[in-house]
Design an enzyme around this catalytic site. Structure first.
Site, PDB file in Angstrom:
ATOM      1  N   GLY A  84      89.443 155.325  74.858  1.00 43.43           N
ATOM      2  CA  GLY A  84      88.934 154.908  73.558  1.00 43.43           C
ATOM      3  C   GLY A  84      90.015 154.949  72.494  1.00 43.43           C
ATOM      4  O   GLY A  84      90.069 154.073  71.614  1.00 43.43           O
ATOM      5  N   THR A  85      90.881 155.946  72.563  1.00 39.60           N
ATOM      6  CA  THR A  85      91.987 156.035  71.609  1.00 39.60           C
ATOM      7  C   THR A  85      92.913 154.840  71.741  1.00 39.60           C
ATOM      8  O   THR A  85      93.341 154.249  70.743  1.00 39.60           O
ATOM      9  CB  THR A  85      92.768 157.340  71.828  1.00 39.60           C
ATOM     10  OG1 THR A  85      91.923 158.453  71.517  1.00 39.60           O
ATOM     11  CG2 THR A  85      94.015 157.400  70.959  1.00 39.60           C
ATOM     12  N   GLN A 102      80.837 157.172  69.245  1.00 37.00           N
ATOM     13  CA  GLN A 102      79.745 158.143  69.257  1.00 37.00           C
ATOM     14  C   GLN A 102      78.359 157.499  69.334  1.00 37.00           C
ATOM     15  O   GLN A 102      77.400 158.145  69.727  1.00 37.00           O
ATOM     16  CB  GLN A 102      79.811 159.033  68.013  1.00 37.00           C
ATOM     17  CG  GLN A 102      80.949 160.032  68.029  1.00 37.00           C
ATOM     18  CD  GLN A 102      80.819 161.064  69.135  1.00 37.00           C
ATOM     19  OE1 GLN A 102      79.732 161.307  69.655  1.00 37.00           O
ATOM     20  NE2 GLN A 102      81.929 161.685  69.506  1.00 37.00           N
ATOM     21  N   SER A 133      84.402 154.440  74.036  1.00 37.02           N
ATOM     22  CA  SER A 133      85.034 155.341  74.992  1.00 37.02           C
ATOM     23  C   SER A 133      84.006 155.807  76.012  1.00 37.02           C
ATOM     24  O   SER A 133      82.993 156.420  75.647  1.00 37.02           O
ATOM     25  CB  SER A 133      85.633 156.548  74.267  1.00 37.02           C
ATOM     26  OG  SER A 133      86.337 157.386  75.147  1.00 37.02           O
ATOM     27  N   ALA A 134      84.265 155.527  77.295  1.00 37.06           N
ATOM     28  CA  ALA A 134      83.257 155.731  78.331  1.00 37.06           C
ATOM     29  C   ALA A 134      82.823 157.179  78.485  1.00 37.06           C
ATOM     30  O   ALA A 134      81.651 157.460  78.744  1.00 37.06           O
ATOM     31  CB  ALA A 134      83.769 155.197  79.672  1.00 37.06           C
ATOM     32  N   HIS A 135      83.732 158.124  78.328  1.00 38.90           N
ATOM     33  CA  HIS A 135      83.347 159.519  78.587  1.00 38.90           C
ATOM     34  C   HIS A 135      82.427 160.063  77.503  1.00 38.90           C
ATOM     35  O   HIS A 135      81.850 161.140  77.655  1.00 38.90           O
ATOM     36  CB  HIS A 135      84.588 160.406  78.759  1.00 38.90           C
ATOM     37  CG  HIS A 135      85.333 160.689  77.494  1.00 38.90           C
ATOM     38  ND1 HIS A 135      85.208 161.880  76.822  1.00 38.90           N
ATOM     39  CD2 HIS A 135      86.224 159.949  76.795  1.00 38.90           C
ATOM     40  CE1 HIS A 135      85.996 161.862  75.759  1.00 38.90           C
ATOM     41  NE2 HIS A 135      86.622 160.699  75.724  1.00 38.90           N
ATOM     42  N   CYS A 175      89.592 177.969  61.393  1.00 39.72           N
ATOM     43  CA  CYS A 175      89.823 179.191  62.163  1.00 39.72           C
ATOM     44  C   CYS A 175      89.931 178.926  63.657  1.00 39.72           C
ATOM     45  O   CYS A 175      90.293 179.821  64.419  1.00 39.72           O
ATOM     46  CB  CYS A 175      88.679 180.180  61.927  1.00 39.72           C
ATOM     47  SG  CYS A 175      88.332 180.509  60.202  1.00 39.72           S
TER      48      CYS A 175
END
Length: 466
Positions: free
Chosen positions: A69-70, A177, A194-196, A320
């Site tokens: 996807g990136t 998303q 993005s498939a995952h 954090c």
């Protein structure tokens, strides 16, 4: 163990597993060859492209598969900017885009282009009017995610796409998303996924470019995937990705209703069960499976570790938990509390009993982390009329100490100054710029402002309540 981090990566869908295994024997050959094995591979690739295009809502010849996807985002932005370089070199993004979009924007800026970053409301959504105002005659491309990856807020894509259409500017939508839940509405020009994120295998992305969009592939020429994604296609993974997208879509309406009920339960119960919590993101216009909340006086990394020990896998946008020790750019852009941030994103099939168990475990986990950090006891803020004296500020030196310590130290001493008096917190932690104003809003105190100090920054707070 309850896996509540589907927004990072969803578990492999059973249909994806079956499709992957079935296509391993047929999809290994070069689909560009004319012999039998090549033709079999081509049939699998073409069928996967048709299935994915139907799910996206585009033509098969408008869709290319990428290695992630990136990569789809980087490729789409670079190609669209290059295709419209005669128009100008102005790029628009929202302040809460995925890092892949923001990194592309930064690369464009370094290459001499200009970038406008559209701010968001406290819910995490852009205002369509504000976005439209950012459009210029030299705007080559606009980018807007369909829904936010950290807080789940849905963006007004259709309204922004209409403004872009009127201005003659293509709109690229990062739909990573939201694709599992339905097609992206509106007249977008380019779309990535993005498939995952929807239960497909990692290493498969998709890039859709509408016909008529000026697009110039960048990098060395390659004949595969219309020149938009070089290299040999991973056909078994592509087949599994397309099959799983179709499968989750078939289940989407019923599963979205069920998961929304569960996340609504978490949104309502967490503030009742845990003191000093801010639930962030739009309560209605949001993805059905995702929500985020932040807890005062909590070390985000410790909280995530303790929840993991209790059997829950969640993620966080808290500084954090970051190696850079800077708060999430999404939470920062929204102007909400970042410390002790917890993102819950439920995968399909999550049992209601696991959500109930999470709500049982969370209060004592947060209380234990607060106790370990020496956080002050929670008390209800009561407004009181200030006296006539205006004493000098009490100074809290929190230099070199990371979130949530600066806010904890502030909370410990606020009652040591008279009403109307001030506390000056010295901090070199970037998260303090976000968390101290958020603390003031939650505790009924006045945030006066900030100024540079000899080291770090001085944040001034005026006491208004008991």
């Amino acid at each position: 163990m309850s896996y509540f981090d589907a927004a990072s990566s969803a578990p492999l869908h059973p249909v994806a597993r079956q499709a992957l295994q079935a296509s391993l024997d047929e999809g290994w050959a070069d689909p560009a060859r004319l012999y039998r094995e090549g033709r079999r591979a081509r049939l699998l690739l073409d069928a996967a492209r048709e299935a994915a295009a139907e799910s996206v809502g585009c033509r098969p010849d408008e869709l290319a598969f990428t290695s992630s996807g990136t990569r789809a985002v980087h490729t789409g932005i670079a190609g669209a900017l290059a295709g419209r370089h005669r128009v100008g070199r102005h790029l628009i993004v929202s302040a809460v885009e995925h890092s892949s979009v923001l990194h592309s924007a930064e690369a464009h800026r370094h290459e001499g282009g200009t970038v406008s970053e559209v701010p968001v409301l406290r819910t995490g959504a852009v205002s369509p009017g504000t976005y439209a105002d950012a459009l210029r005659p030299d705007t080559a491309l606009a980018c807007l995610q369909s829904a936010n990856h950290e807080v789940g807020t849905e963006q007004p894509v259709a309204a922004v796409a209409e403004a872009c259409r009127e201005a003659g500017v293509p709109l690229l939508v990062d739909a990573a998303q939201s694709l599992a839940w339905g097609q992206v509405e509106g007249g977008w020009s380019l779309l990535t996924g993005s498939a995952h994120k929807w239960g497909g295998p990692a290493g498969v992305g998709l890039l859709a470019v509408r016909k008529g969009v000026r697009y110039a592939p960048q990098g060395p020429a390659d004949e595969r995937e219309s020149g938009r994604s070089p290299g040999f296609e991973n056909i078994p993974a592509v087949v599994a990705a397309a099959a799983s997208l179709r499968a989750v879509r078939a289940e989407a309406v019923a599963e979205a209703a069920r998961l929304r009920e569960l996340t609504d339960r978490i949104r309502a119960r967490v503030p009742e069960l845990v003191p000093d919590v801010e639930v962030v993101g739009d309560p209605v216009a949001r993805l059905p499976h995702l929500l985020t909340f932040s807890c005062l006086y909590v070390d985000g990394e410790t909280l995530l570790h303790e929840l993991d020990r209790a059997g829950f896998s969640v993620s966080s946008g808290s500084s954090c938990t970051s190696s850079t020790l800077t708060p999430s750019h999404v939470l920062k852009a929204m102007g909400v509390l970042s410390e002790g941030n917890v993102r819950v994103s439920l995968p399909p099939g999550t049992p209601a009993q696991e959500v109930d168990r999470f709500l049982e475990v969370l209060p004592r986990t947060v209380a234990a982390v607060r106790e370990k950090l020496g956080a002050p006891a929670t008390a209800t803020a009561t407004p009181v009329r200030a006296g006539t004296d205006t004493p000098g500020p009490l100074v809290v030196d929190a230099l070199g100490r990371r979130c949530p310590v600066p806010v904890i130290e502030l909370a410990k001493v606020i009652t040591d100054v008279p009403l109307g008096g001030t506390v000056r917190v010295l901090s070199d932690d970037e998260a303090a710029r976000l968390d101290i104003p958020a603390w003031c809003e939650m505790r009924g105190q006045e945030y006066v402002g900030e100024e540079p100090a000899e080291r770090g920054t001085a944040y001034t707070v005026r006491r208004l309540t008991e």
